[in-house]
Motif scaffolding. Structure first.
Motif, PDB file in Angstrom:
ATOM      1  N   ILE A   7       0.859  -1.189   0.000  1.00 18.92           N
ATOM      2  CA  ILE A   7       0.000   0.000   0.000  1.00 18.92           C
ATOM      3  C   ILE A   7       0.896   1.240   0.000  1.00 18.92           C
ATOM      4  N   ALA A  14      -4.910   3.911   3.977  1.00 19.95           N
ATOM      5  CA  ALA A  14      -4.060   2.720   4.134  1.00 19.95           C
ATOM      6  C   ALA A  14      -4.763   1.716   5.054  1.00 19.95           C
ATOM      7  N   THR A  28      -0.356  -7.717   3.787  1.00 23.03           N
ATOM      8  CA  THR A  28      -0.159  -6.313   3.406  1.00 23.03           C
ATOM      9  C   THR A  28       1.221  -5.801   3.814  1.00 23.03           C
TER      10      THR A  28
END
Ligand code: ADP
Ligand code: ADP
Ligand code: MG
Length: 659
Positions: A7, A14, A28
């Motif tokens: 991200i 976010a 992530t």
């Protein structure tokens, strides 16, 4: 499906993207700058990569650092969020060359739509209705005047590369163009490094209505209806909703169809937004296309049940859209309020600092409505000067528009923030306005309704009752603990110079407050409060409320939505004495700049006799290790300077006086 996504953003967006990734079982990676090392997004991510100093130009905007972070972590795709690199075709191309998937549209679509002149040409070719004007570059001021006169005043002068409300100016006559054209050109050059300008008709009293589109890599494009974002200040959105109270089924279908046609013309293959200005007569004209996820996307998610981030990820992976246009429907109504670190009482000036208290309302199902709060902060975090001053996005959903507005009003009551200026009282005031509730919106709304700025609202009869009841309840609770021998039933409530004799009794669950002169008795129960707590929730005669409370030197400061009052609870004897006191006249501080907090003067930036314009910095005060820029609230000439660098100042100490 991807197993790991990076991200390339920060803050609430976010966090928002991490939530969907978790649900989809995708790991992530979050990149972060110096300023965000302790952020919520960094805490939530599976992996993190430090990418540099706080200024975005040294961290979030550096494509090389993002690519290196992808390499280091083995992520397969990048979600850019919004802002930063999200509409940067060069970045999208670079990722493609490196074999990394960009979770957004193809670079050609970004390029075609990233430029306002180019996108208007595309729109015209695709049969989309555009604002009348000159679709081309304007060479100089003489050319600008000629074009403006052809179009007919008023006109809007716009930077082709503009965004975020910058590089836009309205001209009502020839003189405005003479001044405005070079000004917009200079601003465009400075902000976007691109000074191409065009001119179009200014639609008066317009509404901002935009269509959410979604495409895949198999040639399908659908729209997910509209959002109305007419409540704006400085051409920037503050309150959005979906659907729009203006549209009927036919107009909605026509706008949706045009948006889809434009998206198809550029092989659009992700989530995007086609923005229109609409007249009150439901005429509508294409403004621009944002080739990214939009800040206000939650309201669309709430009325369609579609997770737009999930669909972006799936499209990027190559999956076809899981629904056809006719399978999409609007369910209920959703409102979003952007909670900003800004001071609505001072012309919405940004107000950075630490969130000394941050206590958002309960999310989820609340009495038939839904509450959602998209935030990237926790209590104790700092809203820094480096990035967007948004604190969170509060959204509510209900089956009907008015119920969604009421749910928003209640959620705003329950939102408690201390430590910096925030716009919650302003947002609450709008929710209570008849004009907003009736859906008579326009982008002039804030200017029309608050012509002299925002100063809070006078308490309504209900709010006066709430404040009196809360003050009595707090007073009784405190007295019972501190000095039970002073407990009694008969008191006088004093607020705004008015005395109301009350009789307060309490049972197990709550209080009964009788307004003796008015022959009225109210029940206050469901109380959630203890001494020291800054919010007081309860139910007054069946109506739930939350107020923000603060003990004052005498009595209490109580705020319900946009109404604030100083309420005293006195014995009949001290009320009598109180009445004899000379009324305290508030000092006229309009010609002074006061320190808003205790702190250390770092710099004092004005000198005797200097002419200062509203908004200009006057001093920098350091408090809580934070430097706060103190700005002039009005224009004036400096008559006295009462502090210098190195001084310690108290709250409300006069720093500078104007003549
Ligand atoms: P929208 O049309 O979606 O309201 P704008 O056209 O105002 O959005 O542009 C998006 C803005 O979002 C950028 O100008 C930037 O100021 C802001 N922004 C960028 N990144 C973030 C972020 N991580 N959190 C909050 N705001 C951001
Ligand atoms: P940005 O890229 O900064 O978002 P937009 O072109 O979307 O710029 O314009 C921002 C806002 O300015 C719109 O939401 C709308 O309120 C107003 N606006 C833009 N163009 C016009 C116009 N021709 N007439 C009236 N208002 C306009
Ligand atoms: Mg826009």
């Amino acid at each position: 499906m991807f197993s790991k996504i990076l991200i390339a953003n920060r803050g609430e967006i976010a966090v928002r993207i991490i939530k969907t990734c978790r649900r989809m079982g995708i790991a992530t990676v979050v990149v972060y700058s110096e300023a965000d090392a302790d952020s919520l997004a960094v805490e939530m991510a599976d992996e993190t990569v430090f990418i540099g100093e706080a200024p975005a130009a040294q961290s979030y905007l550096v494509a090389d650092k993002i690519v290196a972070a992808v390499r280091e972590t083995g992520a397969e795709a990048v979600h850019p969020g919004f802002g930063f690199l999200s509409e940067n075709a060069g970045f999208a191309r670079r990722l493609a060359e490196e074999g990394i998937v960009f979770i957004g549209p193809n670079p050609r679509a970004i390029e075609a739509m990233g430029d306002k002149i180019e996108s208007k040409k595309f729109a015209q070719a695709a049969g989309v209705s555009t604002v009348p004007g000159h679709v081309g570059e304007i060479d100089d001021t003489a050319h600008a005047i000629r074009i403006s006169e052809e179009i007919g005043y008023p006109v809007m002068i716009k930077a082709s590369a503009g965004g975020g409300g910058k590089g836009i100016r309205v001209a009502w006559n020839r003189q405005d163009v003479e001044e405005g054209f070079p000004a917009v050109k200079a601003e465009a050059k400075a902000s976007f490094g691109d000074d191409r300008i065009f001119i179009e008709k200014f639609i008066e009293s317009p509404r901002h209505i935009e269509i959410q589109v979604l495409g895949d890599k198999h040639g399908h494009v659908v729209h997910l209806f509209e959002r109305e974002c007419s409540i704006q200040r400085r051409n920037q959105k503050v309150i959005e909703e979906a659907p729009s109270p203006l549209l009927d089924t036919d107009t909605r279908a026509a706008m949706g169809e045009q948006a889809v046609r434009l998206a198809q013309a550029v092989d659009y293959d992700s989530a995007g937004t086609v923005e229109f200005v609409a007249g009150q007569d439901k005429s509508f004209f294409f403004l621009e296309m944002n080739t990214r996820l939009q800040v206000e996307h939650p309201v669309t998610e709430l009325i369609t049940g579609v997770d737009l981030v999930e669909q972006m990820i799936r499209s990027a992976y190559g999956e076809p859209l899981p629904f056809a246009q006719q399978e999409l429907t609007i369910n209920g109504w959703a409102i979003e309020s952007r909670i900003y670190a800004e001071d609505p009482y001072r012309g919405f000036l940004p107000s950075i600092g630490r969130l000394v208290r941050y206590d958002p309302p309960q999310e989820g199902d609340v009495h038939g409505a839904k509450v959602r709060n998209d935030a990237g902060v926790r209590e104790g975090d700092e809203i820094s000067m480096y990035y967007d001053p948004m604190i969170s996005k509060l959204s509510t959903w209900a089956p009907e528009r008015l119920a969604a507005i009421d749910a928003m009003g209640r959620a705003l009551e329950d939102f408690h923030i201390e430590g910096l200026g925030q716009n919650i009282p302003f947002l609450a005031a709008v929710m209570d306005q008849e004009r907003f509730r009736s859906g008579q919106l326009s982008t002039n709304y804030i200017k029309d309704e608050f012509p002299d700025g925002f100063h809070g609202t006078a308490p309504t009869a209900f709010q006066r009752d709430v404040m009196a009841a809360v003050a009595c309840a707090m007073h009784r609770t405190i007295t019972r603990r501190a000095a039970p021998e002073l407990l009694r039933q008969d008191w006088i409530v004093v607020e705004a110079g008015e005395r109301r004799p009350v009789r307060v009794t309490n049972g197990d669950a709550g209080f009964t407050i009788a307004f003796v002169d008015e022959d009225r008795t109210l029940r206050l129960d469901g109380i959630e409060w203890r001494p020291g707590k800054p919010t007081f929730s309860g139910v007054l005669d069946g109506r739930a409320f939350t107020v923000q409370v603060k003990p004052a030197a005498e009595g209490f400061m109580i705020r319900h939505r946009a109404a604030q009052a100083h309420v005293l609870v006195l014995t009949p004897r001290s009320a009598e004495l109180h009445e004899k006191l000379p009324p305290k006249t508030a000092a006229d501080t309009s010609k002074m700049v006061l320190s808003p907090m205790p702190g250390l003067v770092v710099t004092l930036d004005v000198t005797l006799g200097q002419e200062v314009r509203a908004g200009e910095p006057v001093a920098v005060i350091e408090a809580m290790k934070m430097q706060n820029i103190i700005r002039a609230e009005r224009d004036g000439t400096v008559k006295a300077v009462n502090a210098k660098a190195g001084d310690s100042v108290a709250a409300d100490e006069v720093l500078v006086e104007f003549a």
